[in-house]
Design a protein around this motif. Structure first.
Motif, PDB file in Angstrom:
ATOM      1  N   ALA A   1       0.755  -1.218  -0.058  1.00  0.00           N
ATOM      2  CA  ALA A   1       0.062  -0.070   0.116  1.00  0.00           C
ATOM      3  C   ALA A   1       0.818   1.443   0.131  1.00  0.00           C
ATOM      4  O   ALA A   1       2.098   1.204   0.417  1.00  0.00           O
ATOM      5  CB  ALA A   1      -0.906  -0.127   1.151  1.00  0.00           C
ATOM      6  N   GLU A   2       0.452   2.435  -0.435  1.00  0.00           N
ATOM      7  CA  GLU A   2       0.948   3.619  -0.212  1.00  0.00           C
ATOM      8  C   GLU A   2       0.014   4.620   0.331  1.00  0.00           C
ATOM      9  O   GLU A   2      -1.521   4.506   0.253  1.00  0.00           O
ATOM     10  CB  GLU A   2       1.353   4.116  -1.723  1.00  0.00           C
ATOM     11  N   ILE A   3       0.215   5.622   1.149  1.00  0.00           N
ATOM     12  CA  ILE A   3      -0.415   6.444   1.853  1.00  0.00           C
ATOM     13  C   ILE A   3      -0.689   7.863   1.158  1.00  0.00           C
ATOM     14  O   ILE A   3       0.544   8.605   0.840  1.00  0.00           O
ATOM     15  CB  ILE A   3       0.017   6.740   3.251  1.00  0.00           C
ATOM     16  N   ILE A   4      -1.651   8.387   0.814  1.00  0.00           N
ATOM     17  CA  ILE A   4      -2.007   9.541   0.342  1.00  0.00           C
ATOM     18  C   ILE A   4      -2.723  10.625   1.609  1.00  0.00           C
ATOM     19  O   ILE A   4      -3.762  10.282   2.125  1.00  0.00           O
ATOM     20  CB  ILE A   4      -3.133   9.712  -0.731  1.00  0.00           C
ATOM     21  N   SER A   5      -1.960  11.503   1.970  1.00  0.00           N
ATOM     22  CA  SER A   5      -2.160  12.370   3.064  1.00  0.00           C
ATOM     23  C   SER A   5      -3.497  13.094   2.630  1.00  0.00           C
ATOM     24  O   SER A   5      -3.617  13.860   1.507  1.00  0.00           O
ATOM     25  CB  SER A   5      -1.209  13.212   3.392  1.00  0.00           C
ATOM     26  N   VAL A   6      -4.630  13.229   3.700  1.00  0.00           N
ATOM     27  CA  VAL A   6      -5.715  14.000   3.574  1.00  0.00           C
ATOM     28  C   VAL A   6      -5.754  15.015   4.688  1.00  0.00           C
ATOM     29  O   VAL A   6      -6.680  14.740   5.594  1.00  0.00           O
ATOM     30  CB  VAL A   6      -6.996  13.272   3.427  1.00  0.00           C
ATOM     31  N   ASP A   7      -4.644  15.836   4.712  1.00  0.00           N
ATOM     32  CA  ASP A   7      -4.625  16.697   5.827  1.00  0.00           C
ATOM     33  C   ASP A   7      -4.315  18.178   5.295  1.00  0.00           C
ATOM     34  O   ASP A   7      -2.849  18.165   4.747  1.00  0.00           O
ATOM     35  CB  ASP A   7      -3.542  16.121   6.768  1.00  0.00           C
ATOM     36  N   SER A   8      -4.900  19.176   5.459  1.00  0.00           N
ATOM     37  CA  SER A   8      -4.627  20.493   4.980  1.00  0.00           C
ATOM     38  C   SER A   8      -3.436  21.081   5.790  1.00  0.00           C
ATOM     39  O   SER A   8      -2.916  22.049   5.050  1.00  0.00           O
ATOM     40  CB  SER A   8      -5.790  21.391   5.047  1.00  0.00           C
ATOM     41  N   ALA A   9      -3.070  20.460   6.859  1.00  0.00           N
ATOM     42  CA  ALA A   9      -1.864  21.117   7.481  1.00  0.00           C
ATOM     43  C   ALA A   9      -0.398  20.580   6.899  1.00  0.00           C
ATOM     44  O   ALA A   9       0.366  20.986   7.035  1.00  0.00           O
ATOM     45  CB  ALA A   9      -2.041  20.991   8.950  1.00  0.00           C
ATOM     46  N   LEU A  10      -0.434  19.139   6.693  1.00  0.00           N
ATOM     47  CA  LEU A  10       0.537  18.439   6.358  1.00  0.00           C
ATOM     48  C   LEU A  10       1.143  18.643   5.237  1.00  0.00           C
ATOM     49  O   LEU A  10       2.281  18.449   4.710  1.00  0.00           O
ATOM     50  CB  LEU A  10       0.354  16.858   6.424  1.00  0.00           C
ATOM     51  N   VAL A  11       0.517  19.430   4.318  1.00  0.00           N
ATOM     52  CA  VAL A  11       0.955  19.813   3.063  1.00  0.00           C
ATOM     53  C   VAL A  11       2.129  20.865   3.108  1.00  0.00           C
ATOM     54  O   VAL A  11       2.996  20.728   2.266  1.00  0.00           O
ATOM     55  CB  VAL A  11      -0.095  20.517   1.988  1.00  0.00           C
ATOM     56  N   TYR A  12       2.379  21.574   4.517  1.00  0.00           N
ATOM     57  CA  TYR A  12       3.155  22.479   4.476  1.00  0.00           C
ATOM     58  C   TYR A  12       4.591  22.167   4.965  1.00  0.00           C
ATOM     59  O   TYR A  12       4.618  21.562   5.930  1.00  0.00           O
ATOM     60  CB  TYR A  12       2.599  23.604   5.487  1.00  0.00           C
ATOM     61  N   ARG A  13       5.725  22.902   4.279  1.00  0.00           N
ATOM     62  CA  ARG A  13       6.931  22.291   4.718  1.00  0.00           C
ATOM     63  C   ARG A  13       7.189  23.401   6.186  1.00  0.00           C
ATOM     64  O   ARG A  13       6.482  24.293   6.143  1.00  0.00           O
ATOM     65  CB  ARG A  13       7.920  22.646   3.877  1.00  0.00           C
ATOM     66  N   GLU A  14       8.239  22.978   6.766  1.00  0.00           N
ATOM     67  CA  GLU A  14       8.663  23.737   7.870  1.00  0.00           C
ATOM     68  C   GLU A  14       7.638  23.649   9.020  1.00  0.00           C
ATOM     69  O   GLU A  14       7.589  24.604  10.157  1.00  0.00           O
ATOM     70  CB  GLU A  14       8.964  25.184   7.826  1.00  0.00           C
ATOM     71  N   MET A  15       6.761  22.867   8.831  1.00  0.00           N
ATOM     72  CA  MET A  15       5.629  22.809  10.003  1.00  0.00           C
ATOM     73  C   MET A  15       5.434  21.342  10.359  1.00  0.00           C
ATOM     74  O   MET A  15       4.481  20.612   9.927  1.00  0.00           O
ATOM     75  CB  MET A  15       4.195  23.285   9.354  1.00  0.00           C
ATOM     76  N   ASP A  16       6.306  20.860  11.373  1.00  0.00           N
ATOM     77  CA  ASP A  16       6.427  19.432  11.724  1.00  0.00           C
ATOM     78  C   ASP A  16       5.706  19.167  12.881  1.00  0.00           C
ATOM     79  O   ASP A  16       5.015  18.216  12.989  1.00  0.00           O
ATOM     80  CB  ASP A  16       7.964  18.963  11.499  1.00  0.00           C
ATOM     81  N   ILE A  17       5.997  20.189  14.075  1.00  0.00           N
ATOM     82  CA  ILE A  17       5.633  19.691  15.336  1.00  0.00           C
ATOM     83  C   ILE A  17       4.218  19.880  15.587  1.00  0.00           C
ATOM     84  O   ILE A  17       3.539  19.074  16.189  1.00  0.00           O
ATOM     85  CB  ILE A  17       6.363  20.488  16.323  1.00  0.00           C
ATOM     86  N   GLY A  18       3.775  21.103  15.188  1.00  0.00           N
ATOM     87  CA  GLY A  18       2.156  21.454  15.319  1.00  0.00           C
ATOM     88  C   GLY A  18       1.436  20.635  14.558  1.00  0.00           C
ATOM     89  O   GLY A  18       0.266  20.471  14.818  1.00  0.00           O
ATOM     90  N   THR A  19       1.780  20.029  13.509  1.00  0.00           N
ATOM     91  CA  THR A  19       0.885  19.284  12.718  1.00  0.00           C
ATOM     92  C   THR A  19       0.992  17.729  12.915  1.00  0.00           C
ATOM     93  O   THR A  19       0.183  17.030  12.232  1.00  0.00           O
ATOM     94  CB  THR A  19       1.480  19.332  11.113  1.00  0.00           C
ATOM     95  N   ALA A  20       1.848  17.495  13.866  1.00  0.00           N
ATOM     96  CA  ALA A  20       2.028  15.920  14.316  1.00  0.00           C
ATOM     97  C   ALA A  20       2.309  15.368  13.174  1.00  0.00           C
ATOM     98  O   ALA A  20       1.780  14.251  12.713  1.00  0.00           O
ATOM     99  CB  ALA A  20       0.731  15.604  14.976  1.00  0.00           C
ATOM    100  N   LYS A  21       3.270  15.868  12.222  1.00  0.00           N
ATOM    101  CA  LYS A  21       3.732  15.129  10.971  1.00  0.00           C
ATOM    102  C   LYS A  21       4.297  13.820  11.416  1.00  0.00           C
ATOM    103  O   LYS A  21       4.953  13.628  12.435  1.00  0.00           O
ATOM    104  CB  LYS A  21       4.597  16.028  10.291  1.00  0.00           C
ATOM    105  N   PRO A  22       3.893  12.748  10.418  1.00  0.00           N
ATOM    106  CA  PRO A  22       4.628  11.438  10.704  1.00  0.00           C
ATOM    107  C   PRO A  22       6.079  11.629  10.545  1.00  0.00           C
ATOM    108  O   PRO A  22       6.923  12.446   9.970  1.00  0.00           O
ATOM    109  CB  PRO A  22       4.354  10.785   9.667  1.00  0.00           C
ATOM    110  N   THR A  23       6.860  10.830  11.674  1.00  0.00           N
ATOM    111  CA  THR A  23       8.267  10.986  11.785  1.00  0.00           C
ATOM    112  C   THR A  23       9.111  10.668  10.615  1.00  0.00           C
ATOM    113  O   THR A  23       8.507   9.936   9.672  1.00  0.00           O
ATOM    114  CB  THR A  23       8.634  10.272  12.982  1.00  0.00           C
ATOM    115  N   PRO A  24      10.342  11.055  10.215  1.00  0.00           N
ATOM    116  CA  PRO A  24      10.913  10.556   9.290  1.00  0.00           C
ATOM    117  C   PRO A  24      10.923   8.987   9.123  1.00  0.00           C
ATOM    118  O   PRO A  24      10.962   8.427   8.097  1.00  0.00           O
ATOM    119  CB  PRO A  24      12.525  10.966   9.509  1.00  0.00           C
ATOM    120  N   GLU A  25      11.089   8.465  10.341  1.00  0.00           N
ATOM    121  CA  GLU A  25      11.057   7.059  10.355  1.00  0.00           C
ATOM    122  C   GLU A  25       9.630   6.301   9.814  1.00  0.00           C
ATOM    123  O   GLU A  25       9.704   5.356   9.108  1.00  0.00           O
ATOM    124  CB  GLU A  25      11.279   6.221  11.891  1.00  0.00           C
ATOM    125  N   GLU A  26       8.753   7.031  10.125  1.00  0.00           N
ATOM    126  CA  GLU A  26       7.124   6.483   9.895  1.00  0.00           C
ATOM    127  C   GLU A  26       7.144   6.757   8.081  1.00  0.00           C
ATOM    128  O   GLU A  26       6.846   5.980   7.408  1.00  0.00           O
ATOM    129  CB  GLU A  26       6.116   7.293  10.333  1.00  0.00           C
TER     130      GLU A  26
END
Length: 314
Positions: free
Chosen positions: A31-56
């Protein structure tokens, strides 16, 4: 029965464990994941968006994450086009597309199609901004209620952005937005969509998760450092969609000196809980969804069972 390829949507409120469930599924089936999140599209915004970790992110291919600068905006139309294109590409690789996220407007736009509403008019938008600044959002809401009561009914008096958009549409077309939306033709998707909703059997447990996660974001000043870096760019402001994301607005206002750290925490958790409530309201309006308790230890296995059933029926 449908000969169309399958796409699975894993929806749910914030902190419902959508990412963990999707990663667990991708361990079992290609499978592959398509993010459906209007905040995760943004670079430089990792902490507040709870973006998946580099490992994930390394575990399984992810799409529509880190695709925009915070100065840019991303529309439902862009998401729909990207999601349909990516689903076809993932199917061509012999894998199952998983649409994972909590931006319900994106899910609705994908499923129900897009309307023929007019594009924004910069000059008119500036006039409406000036009027709103002069009389306030509640007065603008009252004006909308007189012109388009159906749209006004579903908007809160402080929802200035959507109120002004609805007034803009009336000025541009001479018709209320509700009438234009009712006329919009349905568009058929090139795949079969399996809608799965991760919802909590106990709302208080979700609230505890939200508080714990926000505390983790604040720990060591991580979220505030991220927002400080964004502010230091000099080209961002609270009027942008990116900076209106939950957690970022409150942190920005804290850094402006509007309130203290304790109130930042309180406001951030409250805003996140309100977001979760809105997401659950959206989900309850989707009659065809399969509901799975996000608090159950076997949530991912339950999703897999639904996927296998849908594949066998296809």
């Amino acid at each position: 029965m449908s000969a169309k390829p399958l796409v699975v949507s894993i929806m749910g409120p914030t902190a419902s464990g959508k990412t963990a469930a999707a990663l667990a599924i991708a361990e079992r089936i290609p499978a592959e994941i398509i993010s459906v999140d209007s905040a995760l599209v943004y670079r430089e915004m990792d902490i507040g968006t709870a973006k998946p970790t580099p490992e994930e992110l390394a575990q399984v291919p992810h799409h529509l994450i880190d695709i925009l600068d915070p100065l840019e905006s991303y529309s439902v139309m862009q998401f729909r086009q990207d999601a349909i294109r990516l689903a076809a590409e993932i199917h061509a690789r012999g894998k199952l597309p998983l649409l994972v996220g909590g931006t319900m407007l994106y899910f609705k736009g994908l499923k129900d199609g897009l309307d023929a509403l007019p594009q924004a008019d910069a000059a008119l938008r500036a006039e409406l901004d000036a009027e709103a600044a002069a009389i306030g959002s509640p007065a603008m809401h009252a004006k909308l209620a007189a012109l388009d009561p159906v749209t006004a009914e579903r908007l809160k008096p402080n929802d200035s952005q959507r109120i002004q958009r609805a007034l803009e549409i009336i000025a541009l077309t001479g018709q209320p937005m509700s009438a234009l939306l009712a006329q919009a033709p349905k568009t058929e998707l090139p795949f079969t969509l399996l809608p799965i909703a991760l919802e909590p059997s106990d709302r208080s447990v979700l609230h505890t998760r939200i508080a714990t996660r926000f505390d983790a974001m604040l720990k060591g000043g991580a979220l505030l450092d991220e927002v400080k870096a964004l502010r230091a760019r000099g080209d961002l402001h609270l009027g942008l969609p990116s900076m209106r994301c939950v957690g970022y607005r409150q942190s920005w206002e804290y850094l402006d000196g509007a309130y203290g750290l304790a109130e930042l925490r309180e406001r951030g958790i409250a805003a996140t809980r309100q977001l979760a409530k809105r997401q659950l309201t959206w989900l309850r309006s989707m009659d065809d969804r399969y509901v799975i308790d996000c608090l159950a230890p076997n949530a991912a296995s339950s999703i897999l069972q639904q996927i296998e059933t849908a594949q066998n029926q296809g």
